[in-house]
Design a protein around this motif. Structure first.
Motif, PDB file in Angstrom:
ATOM      1  N   GLY A   1       0.807  -1.202   0.000  1.00 31.73           N
ATOM      2  CA  GLY A   1       0.000   0.000   0.000  1.00 31.73           C
ATOM      3  C   GLY A   1       0.852   1.270   0.000  1.00 31.73           C
ATOM      4  O   GLY A   1       2.051   1.220   0.243  1.00 31.73           O
ATOM      5  N   TRP A   2       0.183   2.405  -0.297  1.00 33.97           N
ATOM      6  CA  TRP A   2       0.881   3.681  -0.234  1.00 33.97           C
ATOM      7  C   TRP A   2       1.161   4.011   1.218  1.00 33.97           C
ATOM      8  O   TRP A   2       0.373   3.715   2.098  1.00 33.97           O
ATOM      9  CB  TRP A   2       0.022   4.796  -0.841  1.00 33.97           C
ATOM     10  CG  TRP A   2      -0.197   4.665  -2.327  1.00 33.97           C
ATOM     11  CD1 TRP A   2      -1.309   4.219  -2.941  1.00 33.97           C
ATOM     12  CD2 TRP A   2       0.750   4.969  -3.340  1.00 33.97           C
ATOM     13  NE1 TRP A   2      -1.156   4.212  -4.309  1.00 33.97           N
ATOM     14  CE2 TRP A   2       0.134   4.681  -4.585  1.00 33.97           C
ATOM     15  CE3 TRP A   2       2.069   5.468  -3.346  1.00 33.97           C
ATOM     16  CZ2 TRP A   2       0.755   4.857  -5.796  1.00 33.97           C
ATOM     17  CZ3 TRP A   2       2.694   5.650  -4.561  1.00 33.97           C
ATOM     18  CH2 TRP A   2       2.039   5.343  -5.777  1.00 33.97           C
ATOM     19  N   SER A   3       2.291   4.666   1.425  1.00 26.62           N
ATOM     20  CA  SER A   3       2.621   5.094   2.780  1.00 26.62           C
ATOM     21  C   SER A   3       1.705   6.237   3.195  1.00 26.62           C
ATOM     22  O   SER A   3       1.478   7.178   2.419  1.00 26.62           O
ATOM     23  CB  SER A   3       4.087   5.536   2.853  1.00 26.62           C
ATOM     24  OG  SER A   3       4.361   6.077   4.116  1.00 26.62           O
ATOM     25  N   ARG A   4       1.177   6.154   4.406  1.00 26.37           N
ATOM     26  CA  ARG A   4       0.303   7.217   4.903  1.00 26.37           C
ATOM     27  C   ARG A   4       1.110   8.410   5.419  1.00 26.37           C
ATOM     28  O   ARG A   4       0.565   9.492   5.620  1.00 26.37           O
ATOM     29  CB  ARG A   4      -0.574   6.675   6.034  1.00 26.37           C
ATOM     30  CG  ARG A   4      -1.592   5.627   5.580  1.00 26.37           C
ATOM     31  CD  ARG A   4      -2.577   5.337   6.721  1.00 26.37           C
ATOM     32  NE  ARG A   4      -3.602   4.383   6.324  1.00 26.37           N
ATOM     33  CZ  ARG A   4      -3.533   3.085   6.530  1.00 26.37           C
ATOM     34  NH1 ARG A   4      -2.476   2.588   7.153  1.00 26.37           N
ATOM     35  NH2 ARG A   4      -4.500   2.291   6.143  1.00 26.37           N
ATOM     36  N   ASN A   5       2.380   8.213   5.647  1.00 25.04           N
ATOM     37  CA  ASN A   5       3.236   9.264   6.207  1.00 25.04           C
ATOM     38  C   ASN A   5       4.076   9.876   5.081  1.00 25.04           C
ATOM     39  O   ASN A   5       4.898   9.217   4.465  1.00 25.04           O
ATOM     40  CB  ASN A   5       4.146   8.661   7.277  1.00 25.04           C
ATOM     41  CG  ASN A   5       4.854   9.742   8.089  1.00 25.04           C
ATOM     42  OD1 ASN A   5       4.955  10.900   7.650  1.00 25.04           O
ATOM     43  ND2 ASN A   5       5.350   9.374   9.264  1.00 25.04           N
TER      44      ASN A   5
END
Length: 559
Positions: free
Chosen positions: A542-546
């Motif tokens: 997944g894409w990093s949320r940070n």
């Protein structure tokens, strides 16, 4: 189990086995078979039947010297190899087969008894005589197993004397030429085989005594192989004796042929009665022990698991054996019962050989002191299958339907052995062989299928990733899920969890990997995870949320 009276090789295995092998079929049907089929046909029947019995006896011996064989004999062996559903199905089939064997032997006794006293030999007199003798045999077994075993020693002496009387007889009934090809009424060889086959199943009486033996690992191989070998020699000798010294038409048509050729006819009567009664005793000792063992494994009601006395003798199970045997006696036709018994035993022996082959080829802990090559067991299994088709195709279909329904019923109950069975070894062996084959073969585009490494995080963190991986893989692909846990002590552990992303309860195995940083852990796993032949070909993450991790994220993708 509390130990009571224990039996050795001779009394516990050899004696009940050989007396059941040299039983009613030898006296009351072998002369007819020899007259109908001639020497060549009779030897063919004997050798094919013994191909099955010898391979099965060797399979039993191999398994018995690897594992401790407890109560139940053949049932115990099959269930501990192929699992309780299959073992329970075949154990119950064997129990019914042995119970009908009691009917077989007592119907033979009744025919001989009525014929000797010139009493009417109609079906009602056979039913009455057989029922009375069944009651006596049941009472002897009910009182004591030891008493039943001791009774068989006297019967063995009677059988030996009767065989000597037949072989040493002086008569003028010799054929003009040896009977090589039969002079009977044209009965087919497969019908004759179905009538003869129960004769070679006698060793089951000894194997089923496994729970009452001092040393099953020693007694079962020695007693079983010895009984089968001596039985084979006796049957071959009798086949030659009948072909060269007795007129074939007389053998085929006269039920009293043995009395006419014997030196002392009374000894033949003693042998017939002794053999039929000893065979009935052997079977009525064996059948309840199998039913008791299935009850201990919760396949049948616990009522049948109860034992009496120090030896835990299965008196409750004996009562059901009595009822089934009585039902067989009420049928009253020896040849019909013989064919029923043949189908049950051939089915069981086929799967017993399969069990030995499975253990030999797949089990890492299979180290018998009496080793039988796997091909012997495979030959025995194939022989059983082919003979079943040739013997009675409709009966085989009926048996498959009944046993299949019983298997599905037991499978639904989800019976599991604490000790495990051989199926895990089977799958491990297949996977190992498949991996080696895949590693040697070159991958073609048409055979590509997704093998995904999925960095999903916690099972609730990215449910869409799990759904997407499942959709990409479909029925043919596979994926492995990982959760990165940042730690100063890098290590990997498996954590089995349950995940429900779409309302289903599919099990998801997540590997937790402790690492210094999540991206460093992803890089390590991407480089080393996989098996030769099924290396991962896709990474799903997944894409990093940070936003601060943008540089690390791009580096991970680039690597």
């Amino acid at each position: 189990m509390v130990k009571g009276k224990r039996f050795g090789t001779f009394g516990g295995v050899f004696t009940p086995s050989i007396l059941t092998i040299l039983g009613v079929i030898m006296y009351m049907r072998l002369p007819m078979i020899a007259g109908e089929a001639g020497l060549i046909g009779t030897l063919g029947i004997i050798f094919v039947a013994h191909l099955i019995s010898i391979s099965t006896g060797l399979s039993v011996s191999s398994i018995a010297t690897d594992k401790k064989v407890k109560e139940g004999g053949t049932y115990y062996i099959i269930s501990r190899s192929l699992g309780l559903p299959i073992g329970g199905t075949l154990g119950l089939a064997l129990f019914v087969g042995l119970s009908f064997s009691v009917s077989l032997y007592l119907i033979g006794f009744s025919e001989s008894f009525l014929g000797y006293w010139d009493l009417p030999m109609d079906i009602n007199h056979i039913r009455i005589t057989g029922s009375i003798v069944l009651l006596v045999v049941t009472i002897i077994t009910f009182v004591s197993t030891s008493l039943a075993i001791k009774t068989q020693y006297l019967i063995m002496a009677a059988i030996v004397l009767s065989l000597l009387s037949i072989l040493l007889g002086n008569h003028d009934l010799a054929p003009a030429t040896p009977n090589f090809f039969g002079k009977g009424t044209g009965v087919s060889l497969m019908v004759l085989f179905g009538i003869f086959f129960p004769a070679v199943t006698g060793f089951e009486a000894g194997v089923s005594m496994s729970g009452d033996l001092k040393d099953p690992k020693k007694s079962i191989p020695v007693g079983t192989i010895s009984a089968i070998a001596i039985g084979l020699v006796v049957y071959i000798c009798l086949a030659f004796f009948f072909a060269f010294t007795v007129d074939g038409e007389l053998l085929a048509t006269d039920p009293k042929a043995l009395f006419k050729i014997a030196l002392v006819p009374e000894l033949v009567i003693a042998g017939i009665w002794g053999a039929t009664l000893s065979s009935a005793l052997g079977s009525i000792l064996a059948a309840p022990r199998i039913l008791q063992s299935t009850a201990m494994d919760k396949i049948t009601p616990r009522f049948f698991a109860r034992g009496t006395g120090a030896a835990k003798e299965p008196r409750n199970a004996l009562l059901l054996t009595f009822l089934i045997a009585e039902a067989g006696i009420l049928i009253g036709e020896l040849d019909v019962i013989a064919r029923i018994v043949s189908i049950f035993f051939i089915t069981t022996y086929g799967f017993l050989n399969m069990s030995a082959a499975f253990e030999s080829l797949t089990s890492a802990d299979f180290r018998p002191s009496f080793r039988t090559p796997a091909w012997v067991s495979i030959v025995g299994f194939l022989a059983c299958f082919i003979v079943m088709i040739q013997l009675d195709f409709l009966a085989m279909i009926g048996a498959i339907v009944i046993l299949g329904a019983l298997f599905l019923f037991l499978k639904q109950r989800q019976l599991v052995l604490e000790t495990g069975d051989a199926w895990s070894s089977v799958w491990s062996t297949l996977v190992r062989a498949g991996l080696r084959r895949l590693n040697r073969a070159s991958m073609h585009t048409r055979n590509w299928r997704p093998n995904i490494i999925m960095f999903s995080g916690k099972d609730s963190a990215r449910p869409h990733l799990v759904e997407m991986a499942g959709a990409i893989c479909g029925r043919l692909g596979m994926f492995s899920a990982f959760e990165m846990i940042e730690s100063n002590e890098p290590r990997m552990v498996k954590d089995k969890r349950y995940f429900s992303a779409s309302g289903s309860s599919d099990e998801l195995i997540i590997h937790q990997h402790e690492c210094r940083s999540a991206y460093e852990g992803m890089n390590e796993i991407s480089r080393v995870y996989g098996f030769s032949g099924v290396e991962p070909d896709t990474i799903l993450m997944g894409w990093s949320r940070n936003a601060k991790n943008k540089a690390h994220f791009l580096k991970a993708i680039k690597n």
